[in-house]
Design an enzyme around this catalytic site. Structure first.
Site, PDB file in Angstrom:
ATOM      1  N   GLU A  74       0.803  -1.217   0.000  1.00 23.05           N
ATOM      2  CA  GLU A  74       0.000   0.000   0.000  1.00 23.05           C
ATOM      3  C   GLU A  74       0.838   1.268   0.000  1.00 23.05           C
ATOM      4  OE1 GLU A  74      -2.522  -0.963   3.398  1.00 23.05           O
ATOM      5  OE2 GLU A  74      -4.137  -1.505   2.011  1.00 23.05           O
ATOM      6  N   HIS A  93      -1.946   5.270   7.612  1.00 26.98           N
ATOM      7  CA  HIS A  93      -3.085   4.467   7.154  1.00 26.98           C
ATOM      8  C   HIS A  93      -3.414   3.482   8.263  1.00 26.98           C
ATOM      9  CE1 HIS A  93      -5.776   1.794   5.166  1.00 26.98           C
ATOM     10  NE2 HIS A  93      -4.889   0.828   5.038  1.00 26.98           N
ATOM     11  N   HIS A  95      -6.438   0.858  10.451  1.00 27.74           N
ATOM     12  CA  HIS A  95      -7.671   0.085  10.499  1.00 27.74           C
ATOM     13  C   HIS A  95      -8.290   0.303  11.880  1.00 27.74           C
ATOM     14  CE1 HIS A  95      -5.978  -2.981   7.312  1.00 27.74           C
ATOM     15  NE2 HIS A  95      -6.024  -1.725   6.867  1.00 27.74           N
ATOM     16  N   TYR A 120     -12.623  20.913  16.062  1.00 25.55           N
ATOM     17  CA  TYR A 120     -11.300  20.299  15.928  1.00 25.55           C
ATOM     18  C   TYR A 120     -11.225  19.385  14.714  1.00 25.55           C
ATOM     19  CZ  TYR A 120     -11.324  22.321  20.489  1.00 25.55           C
ATOM     20  OH  TYR A 120     -11.464  23.222  21.504  1.00 25.55           O
ATOM     21  N   HIS A 160     -12.547  -0.436   4.582  1.00 28.75           N
ATOM     22  CA  HIS A 160     -11.107  -0.621   4.725  1.00 28.75           C
ATOM     23  C   HIS A 160     -10.544   0.261   5.848  1.00 28.75           C
ATOM     24  CE1 HIS A 160      -7.071  -1.142   2.321  1.00 28.75           C
ATOM     25  NE2 HIS A 160      -6.851  -1.093   3.617  1.00 28.75           N
TER      26      HIS A 160
END
Length: 213
Positions: A74, A93, A95, A120, A160
Protein backbone atom coordinates in the site's frame (compact mmCIF):
# COMPACT_ATOMS: atom_id res chain seq x y z
CA UNK A 1 15.96 15.66 12.05
CA UNK A 2 18.42 13.02 10.89
CA UNK A 3 17.28 9.84 9.16
CA UNK A 4 18.14 7.84 12.28
CA UNK A 5 16.05 10.08 14.54
CA UNK A 6 13.15 9.85 12.08
CA UNK A 7 13.43 6.06 12.14
CA UNK A 8 13.19 6.11 15.93
CA UNK A 9 10.25 8.51 15.79
CA UNK A 10 8.36 6.19 13.42
CA UNK A 11 8.95 3.21 15.70
CA UNK A 12 7.79 5.15 18.78
CA UNK A 13 4.69 6.57 17.09
CA UNK A 14 3.75 3.16 15.69
CA UNK A 15 4.13 1.50 19.09
CA UNK A 16 2.00 4.18 20.74
CA UNK A 17 -0.77 3.69 18.18
CA UNK A 18 -0.59 -0.09 18.51
CA UNK A 19 -0.87 0.07 22.30
CA UNK A 20 -3.94 2.32 22.03
CA UNK A 21 -5.77 0.05 19.59
CA UNK A 22 -5.33 2.06 16.40
CA UNK A 23 -3.76 -0.96 14.69
CA UNK A 24 -3.85 -4.69 15.35
CA UNK A 25 -1.75 -7.54 14.03
CA UNK A 26 -0.08 -6.51 10.79
CA UNK A 27 -2.79 -4.01 9.81
CA UNK A 28 -2.08 -0.47 8.67
CA UNK A 29 1.06 1.32 7.54
CA UNK A 30 2.98 4.54 8.13
CA UNK A 31 5.35 6.64 6.05
CA UNK A 32 7.35 9.84 6.29
CA UNK A 33 9.49 11.99 4.03
CA UNK A 34 13.23 11.78 4.59
CA UNK A 35 15.64 14.72 4.23
CA UNK A 36 16.98 13.17 0.99
CA UNK A 37 13.52 13.23 -0.61
CA UNK A 38 12.91 9.49 -0.33
CA UNK A 39 10.33 7.87 1.90
CA UNK A 40 10.56 5.69 4.99
CA UNK A 41 7.68 3.24 5.39
CA UNK A 42 6.59 0.33 7.54
CA UNK A 43 7.43 -3.04 5.93
CA UNK A 44 4.86 -5.50 4.62
CA UNK A 45 3.27 -7.76 7.25
CA UNK A 46 4.89 -5.81 10.07
CA UNK A 47 3.21 -4.95 13.36
CA UNK A 48 3.09 -1.41 14.70
CA UNK A 49 3.94 -2.92 18.07
CA UNK A 50 7.44 -4.23 17.37
CA UNK A 51 9.06 -2.37 14.47
CA UNK A 52 12.84 -2.43 14.12
CA UNK A 53 14.25 1.00 13.11
CA UNK A 54 17.02 -0.63 11.08
CA UNK A 55 14.58 -2.75 9.04
CA UNK A 56 12.10 -0.06 8.02
CA UNK A 57 11.54 0.15 4.26
CA UNK A 58 13.13 2.93 2.25
CA UNK A 59 11.64 3.71 -1.16
CA UNK A 60 11.94 6.50 -3.71
CA UNK A 61 9.04 8.56 -5.02
CA UNK A 62 8.50 6.07 -7.84
CA UNK A 63 8.07 3.21 -5.36
CA UNK A 64 11.47 1.64 -6.01
CA UNK A 65 12.69 -0.34 -3.00
CA UNK A 66 16.02 1.13 -1.87
CA UNK A 67 16.76 -0.36 1.54
CA UNK A 68 15.35 -2.33 4.47
CA UNK A 69 12.61 -4.92 4.42
CA UNK A 70 10.09 -5.13 1.57
CA UNK A 71 7.61 -2.24 1.81
CA UNK A 72 3.87 -2.65 2.20
CA UNK A 73 1.96 -3.09 -1.05
CA UNK A 74 0.00 0.00 0.00
CA UNK A 75 3.02 2.32 -0.11
CA UNK A 76 1.85 3.39 -3.59
CA UNK A 77 -1.17 5.17 -2.14
CA UNK A 78 1.16 7.01 0.25
CA UNK A 79 3.27 8.12 -2.73
CA UNK A 80 0.16 9.27 -4.59
CA UNK A 81 -0.84 11.47 -1.65
CA UNK A 82 2.67 12.91 -1.22
CA UNK A 83 2.80 13.85 -4.90
CA UNK A 84 -0.40 15.86 -4.58
CA UNK A 85 0.43 17.31 -1.15
CA UNK A 86 4.01 18.63 -1.25
CA UNK A 87 3.51 20.08 2.24
CA UNK A 88 2.86 16.61 3.71
CA UNK A 89 5.73 15.04 5.65
CA UNK A 90 3.94 12.02 7.11
CA UNK A 91 1.03 9.71 6.31
CA UNK A 92 -0.90 7.27 8.50
CA UNK A 93 -3.09 4.47 7.15
CA UNK A 94 -5.06 2.76 9.91
CA UNK A 95 -7.67 0.09 10.50
CA UNK A 96 -8.78 1.87 13.67
CA UNK A 97 -12.17 0.60 14.92
CA UNK A 98 -14.46 3.61 14.62
CA UNK A 99 -13.17 4.88 11.28
CA UNK A 100 -13.17 1.37 9.85
CA UNK A 101 -16.74 0.93 11.12
CA UNK A 102 -17.67 4.23 9.46
CA UNK A 103 -16.14 3.00 6.19
CA UNK A 104 -18.67 0.12 6.26
CA UNK A 105 -21.77 2.27 6.83
CA UNK A 106 -24.11 2.43 3.87
CA UNK A 107 -25.46 5.82 2.88
CA UNK A 108 -22.75 8.14 4.23
CA UNK A 109 -22.14 11.29 2.22
CA UNK A 110 -19.28 10.34 -0.16
CA UNK A 111 -18.15 13.97 -0.27
CA UNK A 112 -17.79 14.08 3.53
CA UNK A 113 -18.34 10.95 5.59
CA UNK A 114 -18.47 12.81 8.90
CA UNK A 115 -20.62 15.83 9.74
CA UNK A 116 -18.87 18.83 11.33
CA UNK A 117 -19.49 17.74 14.91
CA UNK A 118 -16.59 19.62 16.51
CA UNK A 119 -14.37 22.52 15.45
CA UNK A 120 -11.30 20.30 15.93
CA UNK A 121 -12.37 17.92 13.17
CA UNK A 122 -12.84 20.88 10.83
CA UNK A 123 -9.55 22.50 11.89
CA UNK A 124 -7.43 19.37 11.53
CA UNK A 125 -9.10 17.52 8.66
CA UNK A 126 -11.84 19.64 7.11
CA UNK A 127 -13.73 17.02 5.13
CA UNK A 128 -13.40 13.25 4.77
CA UNK A 129 -14.33 12.00 1.27
CA UNK A 130 -15.04 8.33 0.55
CA UNK A 131 -13.24 6.19 -2.04
CA UNK A 132 -15.44 3.31 -3.29
CA UNK A 133 -14.32 -0.19 -2.35
CA UNK A 134 -11.29 -1.67 -4.11
CA UNK A 135 -9.45 -4.76 -2.88
CA UNK A 136 -6.33 -4.11 -0.74
CA UNK A 137 -3.29 -3.72 -2.99
CA UNK A 138 -5.33 -2.78 -6.07
CA UNK A 139 -3.26 -0.14 -7.93
CA UNK A 140 -6.44 1.83 -8.56
CA UNK A 141 -6.49 2.77 -4.86
CA UNK A 142 -3.41 4.93 -5.40
CA UNK A 143 -5.07 6.53 -8.43
CA UNK A 144 -8.21 7.36 -6.45
CA UNK A 145 -6.22 8.66 -3.47
CA UNK A 146 -4.23 10.88 -5.83
CA UNK A 147 -7.38 12.35 -7.35
CA UNK A 148 -8.63 13.56 -3.96
CA UNK A 149 -5.39 14.44 -2.18
CA UNK A 150 -4.80 17.88 -3.69
CA UNK A 151 -7.93 19.12 -1.92
CA UNK A 152 -8.10 16.74 1.05
CA UNK A 153 -5.59 15.84 3.76
CA UNK A 154 -7.48 12.62 4.57
CA UNK A 155 -9.64 10.10 2.71
CA UNK A 156 -11.64 7.06 3.77
CA UNK A 157 -11.35 3.78 1.85
CA UNK A 158 -14.72 2.01 1.80
CA UNK A 159 -14.78 -1.16 3.96
CA UNK A 160 -11.11 -0.62 4.72
CA UNK A 161 -10.01 2.45 6.71
CA UNK A 162 -8.55 5.98 6.56
CA UNK A 163 -5.46 7.48 4.92
CA UNK A 164 -4.41 10.65 6.75
CA UNK A 165 -1.57 13.11 6.15
CA UNK A 166 0.13 15.79 8.20
CA UNK A 167 3.04 18.22 7.97
CA UNK A 168 5.13 15.47 9.61
CA UNK A 169 4.39 12.02 11.02
CA UNK A 170 3.57 13.39 14.46
CA UNK A 171 1.02 15.80 12.97
CA UNK A 172 -0.45 12.97 10.89
CA UNK A 173 -0.87 10.96 14.10
CA UNK A 174 -2.63 13.91 15.78
CA UNK A 175 -4.93 14.25 12.77
CA UNK A 176 -5.67 10.52 12.89
CA UNK A 177 -6.48 10.71 16.59
CA UNK A 178 -8.87 13.62 16.03
CA UNK A 179 -10.53 11.82 13.14
CA UNK A 180 -10.96 8.58 15.10
CA UNK A 181 -12.41 10.51 18.04
CA UNK A 182 -14.86 12.28 15.73
CA UNK A 183 -15.99 8.93 14.32
CA UNK A 184 -16.44 7.63 17.87
CA UNK A 185 -18.59 10.63 18.75
CA UNK A 186 -20.60 10.13 15.56
CA UNK A 187 -21.57 6.61 16.63
CA UNK A 188 -22.23 7.63 20.24
CA UNK A 189 -24.64 10.31 19.03
CA UNK A 190 -26.55 8.10 16.56
CA UNK A 191 -29.70 8.03 18.69
CA UNK A 192 -29.52 11.72 19.62
CA UNK A 193 -30.66 14.83 17.83
CA UNK A 194 -27.37 16.01 16.34
CA UNK A 195 -26.37 19.69 16.43
CA UNK A 196 -23.54 20.25 13.96
CA UNK A 197 -21.58 23.39 13.19
CA UNK A 198 -23.26 25.70 10.72
CA UNK A 199 -21.83 26.45 7.28
CA UNK A 200 -20.85 29.90 8.55
CA UNK A 201 -19.01 28.41 11.54
CA UNK A 202 -17.20 25.93 9.29
CA UNK A 203 -16.20 28.72 6.90
CA UNK A 204 -14.79 30.77 9.77
CA UNK A 205 -12.68 27.85 11.01
CA UNK A 206 -11.36 27.16 7.51
CA UNK A 207 -10.37 30.80 7.05
CA UNK A 208 -8.65 31.08 10.43
CA UNK A 209 -6.93 27.70 10.67
CA UNK A 210 -6.31 26.56 7.09
CA UNK A 211 -2.74 25.35 6.73
CA UNK A 212 -1.94 25.91 10.43
CA UNK A 213 -2.69 22.43 11.76
Amino acid sequence: MTEFSLRLEMVNIAKSMFERGYSSGGAGNLSLRLPDGNLLATPTNSSFGDLDPDRLSKVDMDGKHLDGDKPSKEVLMHIAMYKERPEAGGIVHLHSPYLTALSCVDGVDPANCLPPITPYYVMRVGKLPLIPYLRPGDPRIAEEVGKLSAEHSAVLLANHGPVISGKDLRAAMFNAEELEETARLYFILQNSKLRTLTDEQVDELEQVFKGKM
